[in-house]
Design a protein around this motif. Structure first.
Motif, PDB file in Angstrom:
ATOM      1  N   VAL A 308       1.046  -1.690  -0.191  1.00 59.84           N
ATOM      2  CA  VAL A 308       0.021  -0.082   0.064  1.00 59.84           C
ATOM      3  C   VAL A 308       1.064   0.995   0.016  1.00 59.84           C
ATOM      4  O   VAL A 308       0.216   1.990  -0.587  1.00 59.84           O
ATOM      5  N   LEU A 309       1.854   1.284   0.953  1.00 63.09           N
ATOM      6  CA  LEU A 309       2.538   2.632   0.715  1.00 63.09           C
ATOM      7  C   LEU A 309       3.503   2.349  -0.131  1.00 63.09           C
ATOM      8  O   LEU A 309       4.519   1.606  -0.357  1.00 63.09           O
ATOM      9  N   VAL A 310       4.217   3.933  -0.260  1.00 62.79           N
ATOM     10  CA  VAL A 310       5.496   4.074  -1.463  1.00 62.79           C
ATOM     11  C   VAL A 310       7.078   3.262  -1.066  1.00 62.79           C
ATOM     12  O   VAL A 310       6.652   4.299   0.772  1.00 62.79           O
ATOM     13  N   THR A 311       8.092   3.777  -1.048  1.00 63.59           N
ATOM     14  CA  THR A 311       8.934   3.078  -0.676  1.00 63.59           C
ATOM     15  C   THR A 311       9.226   3.855  -0.163  1.00 63.59           C
ATOM     16  O   THR A 311      10.244   3.859   0.379  1.00 63.59           O
ATOM     17  N   GLY A 312       9.352   5.642  -0.519  1.00 59.96           N
ATOM     18  CA  GLY A 312      10.020   7.107   0.224  1.00 59.96           C
ATOM     19  C   GLY A 312      10.396   7.976  -0.765  1.00 59.96           C
ATOM     20  O   GLY A 312      11.627   7.520  -2.265  1.00 59.96           O
ATOM     21  N   TYR A 313      10.238   8.764  -0.743  1.00 59.22           N
ATOM     22  CA  TYR A 313      11.168   9.928  -1.544  1.00 59.22           C
ATOM     23  C   TYR A 313      12.337  10.092  -1.361  1.00 59.22           C
ATOM     24  O   TYR A 313      12.878  10.271  -0.032  1.00 59.22           O
ATOM     25  N   ARG A 314      13.680  10.494  -1.898  1.00 51.52           N
ATOM     26  CA  ARG A 314      14.574  10.770  -1.241  1.00 51.52           C
ATOM     27  C   ARG A 314      14.978  11.453  -2.668  1.00 51.52           C
ATOM     28  O   ARG A 314      14.695  11.930  -3.491  1.00 51.52           O
ATOM     29  N   LEU A 315      16.497  12.018  -2.214  1.00 55.17           N
ATOM     30  CA  LEU A 315      17.165  13.069  -3.450  1.00 55.17           C
ATOM     31  C   LEU A 315      17.770  11.329  -4.588  1.00 55.17           C
ATOM     32  O   LEU A 315      18.101  10.662  -4.008  1.00 55.17           O
ATOM     33  N   PRO A 316      18.205  11.866  -5.521  1.00 52.35           N
ATOM     34  CA  PRO A 316      18.255  10.951  -6.535  1.00 52.35           C
ATOM     35  C   PRO A 316      20.308  10.550  -6.715  1.00 52.35           C
ATOM     36  O   PRO A 316      20.345  11.865  -6.351  1.00 52.35           O
ATOM     37  N   THR A 317      20.749   9.772  -6.344  1.00 47.15           N
ATOM     38  CA  THR A 317      21.792   9.573  -6.321  1.00 47.15           C
ATOM     39  C   THR A 317      22.801  10.464  -7.913  1.00 47.15           C
ATOM     40  O   THR A 317      21.955  10.223  -8.411  1.00 47.15           O
ATOM     41  N   GLU A 318      23.908  10.715  -7.722  1.00 47.99           N
ATOM     42  CA  GLU A 318      25.171  11.195  -8.736  1.00 47.99           C
ATOM     43  C   GLU A 318      24.620  10.346  -9.955  1.00 47.99           C
ATOM     44  O   GLU A 318      24.674  10.956 -11.144  1.00 47.99           O
ATOM     45  N   ALA A 319      24.838   9.063 -10.303  1.00 55.09           N
ATOM     46  CA  ALA A 319      24.664   8.131 -10.546  1.00 55.09           C
ATOM     47  C   ALA A 319      23.661   8.363 -11.514  1.00 55.09           C
ATOM     48  O   ALA A 319      22.995   8.911 -13.114  1.00 55.09           O
ATOM     49  N   GLU A 320      22.028   8.075 -11.207  1.00 62.63           N
ATOM     50  CA  GLU A 320      20.854   8.200 -11.322  1.00 62.63           C
ATOM     51  C   GLU A 320      20.657   9.841 -12.036  1.00 62.63           C
ATOM     52  O   GLU A 320      19.328   9.972 -12.962  1.00 62.63           O
ATOM     53  N   TRP A 321      20.917  10.838 -11.473  1.00 63.09           N
ATOM     54  CA  TRP A 321      20.579  12.224 -11.620  1.00 63.09           C
ATOM     55  C   TRP A 321      21.371  12.399 -13.297  1.00 63.09           C
ATOM     56  O   TRP A 321      20.747  12.931 -14.111  1.00 63.09           O
ATOM     57  N   GLU A 322      22.285  12.022 -13.300  1.00 62.52           N
ATOM     58  CA  GLU A 322      23.546  12.088 -14.540  1.00 62.52           C
ATOM     59  C   GLU A 322      22.502  11.315 -15.936  1.00 62.52           C
ATOM     60  O   GLU A 322      22.271  11.772 -17.017  1.00 62.52           O
ATOM     61  N   TYR A 323      21.855  10.289 -15.244  1.00 61.56           N
ATOM     62  CA  TYR A 323      21.852   9.274 -16.603  1.00 61.56           C
ATOM     63  C   TYR A 323      19.857   9.809 -16.526  1.00 61.56           C
ATOM     64  O   TYR A 323      20.181  10.176 -17.548  1.00 61.56           O
ATOM     65  N   ALA A 324      19.574  10.511 -15.768  1.00 64.70           N
ATOM     66  CA  ALA A 324      17.678  10.947 -16.076  1.00 64.70           C
ATOM     67  C   ALA A 324      18.283  12.043 -17.301  1.00 64.70           C
ATOM     68  O   ALA A 324      16.982  12.352 -17.391  1.00 64.70           O
ATOM     69  N   ALA A 325      19.410  12.776 -17.146  1.00 61.57           N
ATOM     70  CA  ALA A 325      19.500  14.295 -17.755  1.00 61.57           C
ATOM     71  C   ALA A 325      19.938  13.631 -18.854  1.00 61.57           C
ATOM     72  O   ALA A 325      19.412  14.387 -20.214  1.00 61.57           O
ATOM     73  N   PHE A 326      20.922  12.706 -19.003  1.00 62.65           N
ATOM     74  CA  PHE A 326      21.198  11.832 -20.552  1.00 62.65           C
ATOM     75  C   PHE A 326      20.180  11.871 -21.325  1.00 62.65           C
ATOM     76  O   PHE A 326      20.344  11.547 -22.137  1.00 62.65           O
ATOM     77  N   ALA A 327      18.969  10.389 -20.487  1.00 64.28           N
ATOM     78  CA  ALA A 327      17.916   9.871 -21.474  1.00 64.28           C
ATOM     79  C   ALA A 327      18.269   9.277 -22.413  1.00 64.28           C
ATOM     80  O   ALA A 327      17.478   9.316 -23.708  1.00 64.28           O
ATOM     81  N   PRO A 328      19.320   8.383 -21.915  1.00 67.20           N
ATOM     82  CA  PRO A 328      19.684   7.196 -23.322  1.00 67.20           C
ATOM     83  C   PRO A 328      19.399   6.991 -23.611  1.00 67.20           C
ATOM     84  O   PRO A 328      18.328   5.474 -23.075  1.00 67.20           O
ATOM     85  N   ILE A 329      18.023   6.713 -24.677  1.00 69.93           N
ATOM     86  CA  ILE A 329      17.239   5.796 -25.118  1.00 69.93           C
ATOM     87  C   ILE A 329      18.093   5.329 -26.419  1.00 69.93           C
ATOM     88  O   ILE A 329      17.845   6.017 -27.215  1.00 69.93           O
ATOM     89  N   ALA A 330      17.663   4.145 -26.793  1.00 72.16           N
ATOM     90  CA  ALA A 330      18.114   3.872 -27.889  1.00 72.16           C
ATOM     91  C   ALA A 330      16.955   3.368 -28.373  1.00 72.16           C
ATOM     92  O   ALA A 330      16.262   3.636 -28.252  1.00 72.16           O
ATOM     93  N   ASP A 331      17.666   4.073 -30.138  1.00 74.91           N
ATOM     94  CA  ASP A 331      17.044   3.954 -31.768  1.00 74.91           C
ATOM     95  C   ASP A 331      17.723   3.322 -32.196  1.00 74.91           C
ATOM     96  O   ASP A 331      18.788   2.810 -32.582  1.00 74.91           O
ATOM     97  N   GLU A 332      17.253   3.200 -33.452  1.00 79.90           N
ATOM     98  CA  GLU A 332      18.160   2.814 -35.165  1.00 79.90           C
ATOM     99  C   GLU A 332      19.339   3.103 -34.967  1.00 79.90           C
ATOM    100  O   GLU A 332      20.606   2.326 -35.367  1.00 79.90           O
TER     101      GLU A 332
END
Length: 550
Positions: A308-332
């Motif tokens: 029922v409960l959410v796992t918890g809000y937190r700050l992103p790790t540095e790796a998560e933040w950099e990954y989310a910023a670049f948004a590396p989505i594969a395409d052809e």
């Protein structure tokens, strides 16, 4: 076909059959191990749930995990070499679509003020951003000092002036408020009596007697306050003072004796904290009519197994933040390394939009050159001299706004220059302090306290720098201090070589409205003490994804 070949083929068939498990056999209606029925009140009423029941936390987007290359892509001779390139993997996580706004932070401050303001002013004071970060000795920024946080004109602008410590406290508050709402909406908890705390947290004499009788095993709750207060007649009537005389010349205001609920009760019983609810034996909230039952048919508390409960809000790790910023989505075109050739969170190598629809528009809020923060009148560049609304400019490929420019953002990690050389290949993070929860002790805001030993503190793991463990936060201004005082606080204003990177140095990333374009590259990294704040640093929250990562 000889016997040896047959044995090899049969072995391969057995392995393939084992790998192709029929998932339809995995059910929660009965045990796939014993065959016993679940949810059967005639037995132990074992309640089995499976899957991630939280579709998407409020205000967040799902960031699908994957592999990418973290670290500096180009050679900058004058730049710090603190981001060695590494290929690594991060698991899926949720991340705020926008930076946390002034309006979102004001909701936090007002909640804390309502609940704790009448009891403990220090708790409320600790939540207020430092608006003095806007002051500049050679600039007139007083309008921002007075208005940036509170005025509705800046409601949807990013909150600044908050330290890493404050951001972490906000994450805990947000977790508890979301979980409290989910519990009440699911009828696992009765709505909390907000009319009994805060500015209206008074009881009449009969109510205080009943309250003390119900809490005889809590002698500390007898420390209630008795006050003679002036209240409007209709409030006095609501509190059971119908017989109170209201002098006409007093304009309908009556002086009555009222009793304020003790702070200890508000902290212990009223404030919903996720860990306290799940783990503390002292916290027994009122169950709702549809609360789940135990084997004896009694209402029971929700557990982590209920989903029922959410796992918890937190700050992103540095790796998560950099990954989310670049948004590396594969395409052809770039299936193998989607970030190759990407300098900023948007596609392309230019700070302006080169597409047909928005051609020439700036992609982020930053400083173009010396003294140029917004362009000239009639033909502005980004159009904002300081911060911009959190939904300004185009989102990146993950749908996240302002992952470059506007404000830098705190991340979870402790800063070390050499971290990228020793980081884990999966979910890297420096800053682990392995804590255990003390079920019998509460913080001032009603959360369970945590404990740890020196062996549990992994912030310095493989950092190769013993001096980072020294406390060198010495004040350099010794004016007015005697020689004895200087010796007492161990001031050494001449030690210019004292390390400035400590266990409290936290990473921030992304560049801001007051930064040159170099800092908009997500691989760049800077640090600041976790107790400090700036007019160029804000944050956004993240949350881990449990179970299926696809």
């Amino acid at each position: 076909m000889n016997t040896k070949t047959k044995i090899v083929l049969l072995s391969l068939v057995a392995i393939l059959s084992a790998c192709q498990t029929n998932t339809s056999d995995l059910t929660t209606t009965k045990s796939y191990l014993t065959g016993a029925k679940n949810f059967d009140p005639k037995t132990i009423n074992f309640q089995a749930f499976a899957g991630n029941t939280i579709v998407s936390p409020p205000g967040m987007l799902l960031i699908p995990g994957g592999s990418f290359t973290i670290g500096q892509m180009d050679e900058f001779i004058t730049a710090p070499h603190n981001s060695e390139r590494r290929t690594l993997t991060v698991s899926s996580f949720y991340m705020d679509k926008y930076e946390v706004t002034n309006l979102g932070w004001r909701e936090y401050v007002d909640w804390m003020s309502y609940v704790f303001g009448e009891y403990n002013a220090d708790i409320v004071e600790a939540t207020i951003p430092d608006t003095l970060v806007w002051r500049n000795e050679m600039a007139y920024n007083e309008p921002y000092v007075d208005s940036y946080f509170r005025h509705p004109a800046y409601s949807f602008y990013p909150v600044v002036g908050v330290s890493w410590d404050q951001a972490m406290a906000y994450c805990q508050w947000r977790t508890d408020r979301v979980n409290e709402r989910l519990m009440v909406e699911g009828k696992y908890l009765e709505p909390f009596p907000y009319d009994k705390v805060g500015p209206k947290c008074y009881m009449n004499e009969q109510e205080i007697e009943d309250f003390l009788k119900r809490n005889e095993d809590h002698p500390e709750y007898a420390q209630y306050e008795k006050e003679a207060v002036e209240v409007p007649y209709h409030i006095a009537k609501e509190c059971g003072y119908e017989g109170t005389e209201v002098p006409a010349e007093n304009g309908g205001v009556s002086t009555v004796t009222m009793y304020r609920l003790p702070y200890q009760w508000v902290r212990d019983q009223f404030v919903f904290n996720t860990e306290k609810y799940l783990m503390s034996n002292k916290y027994t909230p009122t169950m709702g009519k549809s609360a789940r039952k135990d084997a004896n048919g009694h209402d029971r508390k929700i557990t982590s197994s209920d989903g029922v409960l959410v796992t918890g809000y937190r700050l992103p790790t540095e790796a998560e933040w950099e990954y989310a910023a670049f948004a590396p989505i594969a395409d052809e075109e770039n299936y193998g390394s989607p970030t190759d050739g990407k300098i900023y969170p948007w596609s392309g190598l230019h700070p302006r939009d080169l597409g047909k629809k928005g051609k020439g528009q700036m992609m982020a809020n930053f400083v173009r050159g010396r003294g140029d923060l917004m362009g000239i009148a009639g033909a502005p560049n980004d159009g904002y001299v300081i911060t911009a609304p959190v939904d300004a400019f185009a989102a990146n490929d993950f749908g996240l706004y302002n992952m470059a420019g506007n404000v830098n953002e705190w991340v979870l990690d402790v800063y070390r220059e050499t971290t990228f050389g020793v980081m884990s290949e999966y979910n890297p993070y420096r800053g682990n302090v392995y804590t255990k929860i003390n079920r019998d002790s509460l913080t001032a805001t009603g959360c369970l306290t945590v404990e740890y030993t020196a062996a549990d503190d992994k912030r310095n793991y493989k950092d190769g720098d013993m001096t980072s463990r020294l406390d060198t936060d010495y004040p350099l201004d010794t004016t007015g201090l005697s020689e004895e005082q200087m010796m007492e606080v161990k001031i050494d204003p001449t030690d210019i070589l004292a390390p400035q990177i400590t266990n409290n140095a936290r990473v921030y990333k992304g560049g801001s409205w007051n930064d040159r374009i170099y800092w908009l590259n997500p691989t760049t990294r800077r640090y600041m003490d976790q107790s400090k704040a700036s007019c160029t640093v804000g944050f956004r929250c993240a949350m881990s994804v449990l179970g299926d990562q696809n």
